[in-house]
Design a protein around this motif. Structure first.
Motif, PDB file in Angstrom:
ATOM      1  N   PRO A 313      30.324 -45.077 -10.627  1.00  0.00           N
ATOM      2  CA  PRO A 313      29.923 -44.120 -11.657  1.00  0.00           C
ATOM      3  C   PRO A 313      31.062 -43.901 -12.633  1.00  0.00           C
ATOM      4  O   PRO A 313      32.218 -44.282 -12.380  1.00  0.00           O
ATOM      5  CB  PRO A 313      29.636 -42.853 -10.846  1.00  0.00           C
ATOM      6  N   GLU A 314      30.757 -43.293 -13.759  1.00  0.00           N
ATOM      7  CA  GLU A 314      31.781 -43.057 -14.785  1.00  0.00           C
ATOM      8  C   GLU A 314      32.894 -42.157 -14.272  1.00  0.00           C
ATOM      9  O   GLU A 314      34.028 -42.219 -14.759  1.00  0.00           O
ATOM     10  CB  GLU A 314      31.126 -42.446 -16.033  1.00  0.00           C
ATOM     11  N   SER A 315      32.589 -41.318 -13.270  1.00  0.00           N
ATOM     12  CA  SER A 315      33.578 -40.371 -12.762  1.00  0.00           C
ATOM     13  C   SER A 315      34.514 -40.990 -11.733  1.00  0.00           C
ATOM     14  O   SER A 315      35.417 -40.316 -11.236  1.00  0.00           O
ATOM     15  CB  SER A 315      32.857 -39.180 -12.126  1.00  0.00           C
ATOM     16  N   ALA A 316      34.326 -42.259 -11.382  1.00  0.00           N
ATOM     17  CA  ALA A 316      35.137 -42.879 -10.341  1.00  0.00           C
ATOM     18  C   ALA A 316      36.580 -43.068 -10.809  1.00  0.00           C
ATOM     19  O   ALA A 316      36.834 -43.315 -11.987  1.00  0.00           O
ATOM     20  CB  ALA A 316      34.551 -44.235  -9.960  1.00  0.00           C
ATOM     21  N   PRO A 317      37.549 -42.956  -9.897  1.00  0.00           N
ATOM     22  CA  PRO A 317      38.937 -43.253 -10.267  1.00  0.00           C
ATOM     23  C   PRO A 317      39.050 -44.702 -10.753  1.00  0.00           C
ATOM     24  O   PRO A 317      38.374 -45.589 -10.224  1.00  0.00           O
ATOM     25  CB  PRO A 317      39.700 -43.060  -8.948  1.00  0.00           C
TER      26      PRO A 317
END
Length: 343
Positions: A313-317
Motif C-alpha cells: 500500500p502507499e503507506s508502506a515503509p
C-alpha cells in the motif's frame, strides 16, 4: 476447428501479465483497461485453466446508440432479440459446458450518469435472452443469487456503446475451488497468480511467502513453496485449502514471525508476498513495533541473486532493496503497487 473470440477480464493494472498468459492459449488482439481481447484457435476445457484472469467471456454483441435516456433501453432489447443466442451458447459448449442451465442471469454496469439503473439494463437484455433460450430470467434486482449453473451474461455500457458477453465457465475464474477457508486480507487469487508470473520462479528455486495467511500464494505457485505466518489459525486455514487442492505440489507451512524467520541466511531464491502493514491485518511479532525489520529480514534470507515481488500500500515503509519494476493495481477500492526488488 474454427477459432473463437474471447474476452478475459482482469484486475486493473495486471492486463499485460494476463495477456502474457493468454498468449500461451491463443493470439492477443487488444488490451484495454481490465480487458484482454483474444482469439482461441483450439477451444476446450483447458482454457479454463487461466490463472491471471478474473473471468472469461464469449463476446456476443456490441450495440451502439445506448445513451442516457430510458428510451435507449428499447434499442438494446431489439438488438439482443435479433442476436443468434443459440449460436453463442453452442460456442460455449466447445469449452466443456453441456448441462441444461436452470435460468439466465445478466450482470450489468455502466459509466456516467444515466436515467436508468443497472437493473433496468439487466432486464432490457435479459428478457430477450431468456425468451430466445426458453429459460426463466433470474432478476438480480431482488438480491437473491442466481441458481447454480445459470447462463451468466455480462453487460457493460461505456459512452453510447453496450457490450454483451457470455461467461464461459460455470463460475467466475477467480473463484478457486480450493478456497475453502478465507480470512480478512486474503489475497485475490488472480492477483497472486500475476505476481508469481512476474516473479518467474524457475525449477529448483526456493519460493517463500512469509505472510501466507490462508495460503493463496503458495497454492497458486504450482511449485513446492514455503508458507509462513505468525498466526497459527492462518496456517491451519492454509492446510485446509491445500487439502482441497489434490494433486498439487505440497507446501511447507511454518508458524513463524516474519521479523525473525527460522530460515538460514541466503537460503531463499524468491519471495512473493502481501505484507500486512497494519491495513486489513495487523502486523504481529517483531514487525508490530519495528515494521522496517521486514526489509532487513528479507535481505538476509534472499540469495545474492534473489528477488521479491511484493504488494504494497502507499503507506508502506519504502523498500531498502533496489526496485526493478513497479505496477499500480486497483482492487476493492484500494490502489496498492506491485513492486519487484532484487538483492
Amino acid at each position: 476447428m474454427k477459432a473463437v473470440r474471447l474476452l478475459a477480464r482482469t484486475v486493473l493494472g495486471v492486463e499485460a501479465l494476463a495477456a502474457a498468459e493468454v498468449a500461451e492459449f491463443g493470439v492477443v488482439r487488444r488490451i484495454a483497461p481490465r480487458e484482454v481481447w483474444w482469439t482461441c484457435p483450439e477451444p476446450g476445457p483447458h482454457v479454463l485453466g487461466l490463472r491471471c484472469a478474473d473471468d472469461l467471456f464469449l463476446p456476443a454483441a456490441a450495440v451502439s446508440g445506448i445513451g442516457r435516456a430510458r428510451a435507449d433501453l428499447g434499442r438494446l432489447t431489439e438488438a439482443v432479440a435479433a442476436l443468434d443466442v443459440a449460436a453463442v451458447v453452442a460456442r460455449r459448449a466447445r469449452f466443456g459446458n453441456h448441462d441444461r442451465p436452470p435460468a439466465v442471469d445478466v450482470s450489468a454496469s455502466y459509466l456516467g450518469r444515466r436515467n436508468y439503473n443497472r437493473f433496468d439494463l439487466e432486464d432490457a437484455a435479459g428478457e430477450p435472452l431468456a425468451a430466445a433460450l426458453g429459460l426463466p430470467l433470474h432478476r438480480r434486482r431482488h438480491g437473491a443469487p442466481a441458481p447454480p449453473g445459470s447462463l451468466s451474461w455480462r453487460l457493460t455500457v461505456a459512452d453510447d456503446r453496450a457490450v454483451l458477453a457470455l461467461r464461459v465457465a460455470a463460475t467466475p475464474l477467480h473463484r478457486r475451488a480450493y478456497r475453502r477457508a478465507s480470512r480478512p486480507g486474503a489475497l485475490h487469487p488472480p492477483l497472486a497468480a500475476a505476481m508469481l508470473r512476474l516473479a518467474d520462479v524457475r525449477p529448483g528455486e526456493v519460493l517463500l511467502d512469509p505472510f501466507c495467511g490462508t495460503g493463496t500464494i503458495p497454492l497458486e505457485a504450482g511449485v513446492a513453496a514455503i508458507g509462513a505466518d505468525a498466526d497459527p489459525t492462518a496456517i491451519a486455514a492454509a492446510r485446509v485449502n491445500e487439502a482441497a487442492r489434490p494433486g498439487g505440489p505440497g507446501a511447507t507451512w511454518l508458524v513463524a514471525d516474519a521479523g525473525r524467520l527460522p530460515l538460514a541466511s541466503g537460503s531463499v531464491d524468491v519471495v512473493v508476498t502481501n505484507p500486512p502493514w497494519n491495513r486489513q491485518v495487523r502486523a504481529a511479532g517483531a514487525l508490530a513495533t519495528t515494521p522496517d525489520r521486514f526489509w532487513r529480514e528479507l535481505a538476509r534470507v534472499l540469495t545474492p541473486s534473489g528477488r521479491a515481488v511484493l504488494l504494497l500500500p502507499e503507506s508502506a515503509p519504502p523498500p531498502t532493496l533496489p526496485i526493478t519494476d513497479r505496477r499500480r493495481v486497483s482492487l476493492a477500492g484500494q490502489h496498492p503497487e506491485v513492486i519487484t526488488v532484487r538483492r
